[in-house]
Enzyme design. Structure first.
Site, PDB file in Angstrom:
ATOM      1  N   CYS A   2       0.820  -1.213   0.000  1.00  0.00           N
ATOM      2  CA  CYS A   2       0.000   0.000   0.000  1.00  0.00           C
ATOM      3  C   CYS A   2       0.859   1.271   0.000  1.00  0.00           C
ATOM      4  O   CYS A   2       1.962   1.276   0.515  1.00  0.00           O
ATOM      5  CB  CYS A   2      -0.880   0.021   1.232  1.00  0.00           C
ATOM      6  SG  CYS A   2      -1.783  -1.502   1.489  1.00  0.00           S
ATOM      7  N   ARG A  27       4.722   0.059  -6.047  1.00  0.00           N
ATOM      8  CA  ARG A  27       4.662  -0.762  -4.837  1.00  0.00           C
ATOM      9  C   ARG A  27       3.666  -1.908  -4.995  1.00  0.00           C
ATOM     10  O   ARG A  27       3.651  -2.819  -4.183  1.00  0.00           O
ATOM     11  CB  ARG A  27       4.257   0.110  -3.642  1.00  0.00           C
ATOM     12  CG  ARG A  27       5.276   1.172  -3.318  1.00  0.00           C
ATOM     13  CD  ARG A  27       4.720   2.192  -2.363  1.00  0.00           C
ATOM     14  NE  ARG A  27       4.575   1.683  -1.016  1.00  0.00           N
ATOM     15  CZ  ARG A  27       5.481   1.826  -0.067  1.00  0.00           C
ATOM     16  NH1 ARG A  27       6.594   2.444  -0.321  1.00  0.00           N
ATOM     17  NH2 ARG A  27       5.273   1.352   1.139  1.00  0.00           N
ATOM     18  N   TRP A  75      -3.194  -2.602  -1.469  1.00  0.00           N
ATOM     19  CA  TRP A  75      -2.927  -3.976  -1.909  1.00  0.00           C
ATOM     20  C   TRP A  75      -3.659  -4.864  -0.921  1.00  0.00           C
ATOM     21  O   TRP A  75      -3.339  -4.874   0.258  1.00  0.00           O
ATOM     22  CB  TRP A  75      -1.420  -4.228  -1.867  1.00  0.00           C
ATOM     23  CG  TRP A  75      -0.987  -5.469  -2.555  1.00  0.00           C
ATOM     24  CD1 TRP A  75      -0.960  -5.708  -3.889  1.00  0.00           C
ATOM     25  CD2 TRP A  75      -0.468  -6.653  -1.931  1.00  0.00           C
ATOM     26  NE1 TRP A  75      -0.459  -6.960  -4.134  1.00  0.00           N
ATOM     27  CE2 TRP A  75      -0.150  -7.562  -2.960  1.00  0.00           C
ATOM     28  CE3 TRP A  75      -0.239  -7.041  -0.619  1.00  0.00           C
ATOM     29  CZ2 TRP A  75       0.369  -8.821  -2.722  1.00  0.00           C
ATOM     30  CZ3 TRP A  75       0.282  -8.302  -0.370  1.00  0.00           C
ATOM     31  CH2 TRP A  75       0.576  -9.177  -1.415  1.00  0.00           C
ATOM     32  N   ASN A 101      -1.525   2.191   6.304  1.00  0.00           N
ATOM     33  CA  ASN A 101      -0.676   1.073   5.874  1.00  0.00           C
ATOM     34  C   ASN A 101      -0.352   0.227   7.093  1.00  0.00           C
ATOM     35  O   ASN A 101      -0.193   0.766   8.190  1.00  0.00           O
ATOM     36  CB  ASN A 101       0.650   1.579   5.299  1.00  0.00           C
ATOM     37  CG  ASN A 101       0.513   2.014   3.861  1.00  0.00           C
ATOM     38  OD1 ASN A 101      -0.581   2.003   3.308  1.00  0.00           O
ATOM     39  ND2 ASN A 101       1.614   2.416   3.269  1.00  0.00           N
ATOM     40  N   GLY A 102      -0.195  -1.061   6.892  1.00  0.00           N
ATOM     41  CA  GLY A 102       0.179  -1.944   7.997  1.00  0.00           C
ATOM     42  C   GLY A 102      -1.026  -2.714   8.508  1.00  0.00           C
ATOM     43  O   GLY A 102      -2.078  -2.761   7.843  1.00  0.00           O
ATOM     44  N   GLU A 482      18.656 -17.364  -8.631  1.00  0.00           N
ATOM     45  CA  GLU A 482      18.229 -16.007  -8.994  1.00  0.00           C
ATOM     46  C   GLU A 482      17.664 -15.983 -10.428  1.00  0.00           C
ATOM     47  O   GLU A 482      16.656 -15.328 -10.692  1.00  0.00           O
ATOM     48  CB  GLU A 482      19.409 -15.030  -8.844  1.00  0.00           C
ATOM     49  CG  GLU A 482      19.156 -13.608  -9.315  1.00  0.00           C
ATOM     50  CD  GLU A 482      18.028 -12.886  -8.582  1.00  0.00           C
ATOM     51  OE1 GLU A 482      17.472 -13.429  -7.616  1.00  0.00           O
ATOM     52  OE2 GLU A 482      17.679 -11.778  -9.014  1.00  0.00           O
ATOM     53  N   LYS A 486      13.838 -14.755 -11.328  1.00  0.00           N
ATOM     54  CA  LYS A 486      13.601 -13.607 -12.222  1.00  0.00           C
ATOM     55  C   LYS A 486      12.666 -14.019 -13.357  1.00  0.00           C
ATOM     56  O   LYS A 486      11.724 -13.319 -13.696  1.00  0.00           O
ATOM     57  CB  LYS A 486      14.899 -13.123 -12.860  1.00  0.00           C
ATOM     58  CG  LYS A 486      15.763 -12.147 -12.173  1.00  0.00           C
ATOM     59  CD  LYS A 486      15.326 -10.735 -12.041  1.00  0.00           C
ATOM     60  CE  LYS A 486      14.588 -10.510 -10.770  1.00  0.00           C
ATOM     61  NZ  LYS A 486      15.377 -10.360  -9.569  1.00  0.00           N
ATOM     62  N   GLU A 489       9.076 -14.708 -12.142  1.00  0.00           N
ATOM     63  CA  GLU A 489       8.452 -13.501 -11.620  1.00  0.00           C
ATOM     64  C   GLU A 489       7.891 -12.607 -12.716  1.00  0.00           C
ATOM     65  O   GLU A 489       6.789 -12.087 -12.582  1.00  0.00           O
ATOM     66  CB  GLU A 489       9.533 -12.751 -10.822  1.00  0.00           C
ATOM     67  CG  GLU A 489       9.080 -11.524 -10.105  1.00  0.00           C
ATOM     68  CD  GLU A 489      10.214 -10.898  -9.286  1.00  0.00           C
ATOM     69  OE1 GLU A 489      11.402 -11.209  -9.536  1.00  0.00           O
ATOM     70  OE2 GLU A 489       9.918 -10.099  -8.399  1.00  0.00           O
ATOM     71  N   HIS A 505      18.604 -37.258  -8.702  1.00  0.00           N
ATOM     72  CA  HIS A 505      17.870 -37.763  -7.533  1.00  0.00           C
ATOM     73  C   HIS A 505      16.366 -37.536  -7.654  1.00  0.00           C
ATOM     74  O   HIS A 505      15.655 -37.547  -6.646  1.00  0.00           O
ATOM     75  CB  HIS A 505      18.420 -37.130  -6.257  1.00  0.00           C
ATOM     76  CG  HIS A 505      19.867 -37.459  -6.032  1.00  0.00           C
ATOM     77  ND1 HIS A 505      20.309 -38.738  -5.751  1.00  0.00           N
ATOM     78  CD2 HIS A 505      20.983 -36.690  -6.134  1.00  0.00           C
ATOM     79  CE1 HIS A 505      21.627 -38.737  -5.649  1.00  0.00           C
ATOM     80  NE2 HIS A 505      22.059 -37.515  -5.888  1.00  0.00           N
ATOM     81  N   LYS A 605       6.181  -4.651  -4.507  1.00  0.00           N
ATOM     82  CA  LYS A 605       7.601  -4.336  -4.363  1.00  0.00           C
ATOM     83  C   LYS A 605       8.092  -4.644  -2.957  1.00  0.00           C
ATOM     84  O   LYS A 605       9.213  -5.084  -2.767  1.00  0.00           O
ATOM     85  CB  LYS A 605       7.836  -2.859  -4.699  1.00  0.00           C
ATOM     86  CG  LYS A 605       9.285  -2.421  -4.607  1.00  0.00           C
ATOM     87  CD  LYS A 605      10.131  -3.100  -5.667  1.00  0.00           C
ATOM     88  CE  LYS A 605      11.589  -2.667  -5.632  1.00  0.00           C
ATOM     89  NZ  LYS A 605      12.432  -3.668  -6.332  1.00  0.00           N
TER      90      LYS A 605
HETATM   91  O1  M6R Z   1      12.939  -5.370  -0.119  1.00  0.00           O
HETATM   92  P1  M6R Z   1      13.572  -6.721   0.047  1.00  0.00           P
HETATM   93  O2  M6R Z   1      14.945  -6.801  -0.538  1.00  0.00           O
HETATM   94  O3  M6R Z   1      13.568  -7.190   1.475  1.00  0.00           O
HETATM   95  O4  M6R Z   1      12.655  -7.718  -0.770  1.00  0.00           O
HETATM   96  C1  M6R Z   1      12.925  -9.092  -0.770  1.00  0.00           C
HETATM   97  C2  M6R Z   1      12.158  -9.807  -1.858  1.00  0.00           C
HETATM   98  O5  M6R Z   1      10.788  -9.581  -1.709  1.00  0.00           O
HETATM   99  C3  M6R Z   1      12.598  -9.352  -3.256  1.00  0.00           C
HETATM  100  O6  M6R Z   1      13.965  -9.549  -3.469  1.00  0.00           O
HETATM  101  C4  M6R Z   1      11.799 -10.132  -4.323  1.00  0.00           C
HETATM  102  O7  M6R Z   1      12.136 -11.485  -4.311  1.00  0.00           O
HETATM  103  C5  M6R Z   1      12.046  -9.494  -5.688  1.00  0.00           C
HETATM  104  N1  M6R Z   1      10.795  -9.146  -6.289  1.00  0.00           N
HETATM  105  C6  M6R Z   1      12.739 -10.386  -6.662  1.00  0.00           C
HETATM  106  O8  M6R Z   1      12.969  -9.735  -7.870  1.00  0.00           O
END
Ligand code: M6R
Length: 610
Positions: A2, A27, A75, A101-102, A482, A486, A489, A505, A605
């Site tokens: 949010c 966000r 959100w 927020n929160g 990673e 990516k 995502e 395995h 985000k």
């Molecule tokens: O803000 P942060 O680095 O703590 O966020 C951690 C993950 O949510 C973040 O790296 C997420 O996996 C990314 N969207 C990956 O691209």
């Protein structure tokens, strides 16, 4: 997650808020809304969907006129992403509006009590509970500041609130507890926002707002109070982030722009910390403390966790400190064995990831020291850590992290080198060699970015695959993790990462004609091993795309359908180069598949809920 904006000034509030909410879109959100006070009455507009729809609904502000307002992008966590659940929420009498927020942990109990006192609710949200609680307390004491302080005392959890009260048509009230909120000061106006990016185009002068504080804001005066309503004295600070860094700068996507910004992000993170041929960290870590560390836990979520995996391998190799990379969401449930000789390194771009915050607090509770690697200055994780090493990546807008990931890796190299030096596990020659290679890293990242046309061609070739596997060993395995994240995502292609030796395995059963196996073969010491693993998949019909280095290429090329070659560097630093083709591959695959690259479906985000 949010976003909050609030404005009070001489101009119309709605257009300012719409622009700010657009800047907060990164966000992630699924509904939006705004409220103003006009002629002594609160006026409200909300919609499910995007800020553009809200803007249309209020006709660019014409239908929501007023010089003070609060706005929000939501959100959904509690309740559906509908118009009704969007913020702002009003108190039952309609005299108080809030954005929030929160999460208010004890909202159900407070709600029951308010219902018993005759309050009628229109939603199930904790936000509406907060609005009614403040209204009820205000009705009793007749002072909004006092009512907010009393409500803060009764509410448990983490929250940031922006509040309007009809009886104060020129005053914005804000409250912060463990959720981000910052206050901006303009010329005859003021702002509140959950992220400074929201008003960076208007002002760079900010007040940091600490936990538990209340702010009472008019267009030319801002007063801060402690939870006990003692007036506080504060100074403004200047934010030096570049405005254009928070905008797309002519590129189609933030993600692409941020990938190209990686050489600079890494340079800005490294260069102030290398001086006279030594690592010069901007924190005091006494050598005797570093020598006494018995174990390091690297903790983070998602990509930040994969930075931790690289750091674990490197720390053990170079500094010989037993190290673990642990998912933040698992950390406090794994009965970690911690004491004052344990160092916990929390890695987070936003500094507000709920699971990482929880891990940090648990680590401190158990007596460990916490060092955090954070991008957002003054964020919760930064504030609560014993030491902070900031990444200097600037604002990262795309949900998929790229430049913050690279800057995090850079900080882990510095830390590893510094600890190895203090513990005497690295020779002078090796130290100098590593430093030289570190300094050369930004230019080599630049060279990797030049591979983009080749990567684009390959991503287009393989973008119709249903399943893609990433394999590697040691740090190449960390890179596979990673690369797979990516790709999933942003392109929504199903991807899995495996340590090469693990395929036989179980997972090998999934390899068939046309499965693409992206093989990470940058780590020379294990190139022969990963070639064997890749060959096993090839024998079962897989296509092989190899990512390798100049010096390893000749030993691996024979088993690949396609090869991407990155420059050589010190083996510890290879992840910084290997990640670039992986990011580009995910980006171009998502582009061909016409995905929402900067705001992937279902993702935000910053994950401020567990
Ligand atoms: O803000 P942060 O680095 O703590 O966020 C951690 C993950 O949510 C973040 O790296 C997420 O996996 C990314 N969207 C990956 O691209």
């Amino acid at each position: 997650m949010c976003g909050i904006i609030g404005y009070v000034g001489g101009g119309e509030a709605a257009p300012v808020m719409i622009e700010a909410l657009r800047r907060l879109e990164y966000r992630g959100y699924d509904s939006a809304g705004a409220a103003v006070i006009d002629g002594g009455h609160i006026k409200l507009a909300k919609t499910s969907g995007f800020v553009a729809e809200l803007d249309k609904k209020i006709q660019g502000g014409a239908k929501l006129s007023g010089k003070i307002g609060i706005g929000h992008t939501r959100w959904a966590t509690h309740g559906a992403p509908t118009d009704n659940y969007a913020h702002p929420h009003l108190s039952a009498a309609g005299n108080i509006a809030i954005v929030h927020n929160g999460i208010i942990d004890n909202y159900a109990r407070l709600r029951e009590r308010l219902i018993a006192e005759g309050c009628v609710f229109l939603s199930e949200t904790d936000t509406e509970v907060a609005a009614n609680l403040i209204a009820r307390l205000y009705a009793k004491c007749g002072d909004i500041k006092q009512a907010v302080a009393q409500a803060a005392e009764q509410m448990e959890g983490a929250f940031a609130l922006g509040i309007l009260c009809e009886d104060y048509p020129e005053t914005l009230v804000a409250l912060k507890k463990e959720s981000p909120l910052v206050i901006g000061v303009g010329d005859g106006c003021a702002y509140i926002a959950s992220d400074v990016v929201a008003f960076l185009n208007e002002t760079r002068e900010i007040y940091r707002f600490e936990d538990g504080e209340i702010a009472v804001i008019t267009r030319d005066d801002i007063k801060f109070y402690s939870p006990e309503l003692r007036e506080l004295t504060k100074r403004t600070e200047r934010v030096d982030w570049d405005v254009s860094a928070a905008e797309k700068g002519g590129y189609e996507h933030f993600m692409f722009k941020e990938m190209l910004e990686q050489p600079e992000a890494v340079r800005a993170t490294l260069s102030p910390r290398i001086s006279n041929g030594r690592v010069a960290l901007d924190i005091e870590l006494p050598p005797e403390y570093l020598r006494g560390i018995s174990r390091i836990y690297f903790v983070g979520c998602g990509s930040a966790h994969y930075v931790c995996v690289v750091a674990k391998y490197n720390m053990e190799k170079l500094a010989r400190v037993p190290s673990e990379a642990v998912l933040a969401s698992e950390f406090r449930y794994s009965s970690p064995i911690l004491d004052e000789t344990t160092l916990v390194v929390c890695v987070s771009q936003s500094g507000t990831t709920a699971d990482t915050i929880a891990a940090l607090r648990e680590a401190r509770r158990l007596g460990a020291r916490v060092l955090s690697i954070v991008n957002v200055v003054g964020s919760v994780i930064a504030q609560e850590s014993d030491y902070v090493l900031y990444t200097r990546a600037g604002p990262e807008i795309a949900v998929a992290t790229t430049k913050a990931y690279s800057a995090q890796l850079a900080v882990t190299y510095l830390l590893t080198l510094h600890i190895a030096d203090a513990r005497g596990t690295i020779s002078q020659t090796e130290y100098e060699k590593l430093l030289r290679e570190l300094s050369a890293l930004p230019n080599k990242i630049e060279q990797c970015l030049e591979l983009r046309d080749d990567v684009r061609r390959l991503a287009e070739l393989y973008s119709d695959r249903e399943n893609i596997f990433f394999i590697g060993r040691n740090i190449d395995y960390a890179m596979s993790l990673e690369g797979a994240l990516k790709l999933k995502e942003i392109s929504y292609i199903h991807a899995e990462a495996y340590a090469g030796g693990e395929l036989k395995h179980g997972t090998m059963a999934l390899i068939q004609d046309d499965t693409l196996v992206i093989t990470m073969a940058t780590y020379g010491a294990l190139a022969g091993k990963i070639v064997s693993n890749a060959e096993e998949t090839r024998a079962r019909g897989a296509s092989i795309l190899i990512i390798t280095t100049k010096s390893v290429a000749d030993t691996v090329r024979h088993i690949s359908d396609n090869t991407l070659t990155i420059p050589d560097t010190h083996e510890l630093l290879l992840p910084s180069l290997a990640v670039i083709p992986l990011q580009l591959f995910a980006y171009y695959a998502a582009l061909v598949r016409d995905c929402s690259i900067d705001k992937p479906r279902n993702l935000a985000k910053s994950s401020t809920v567990e």
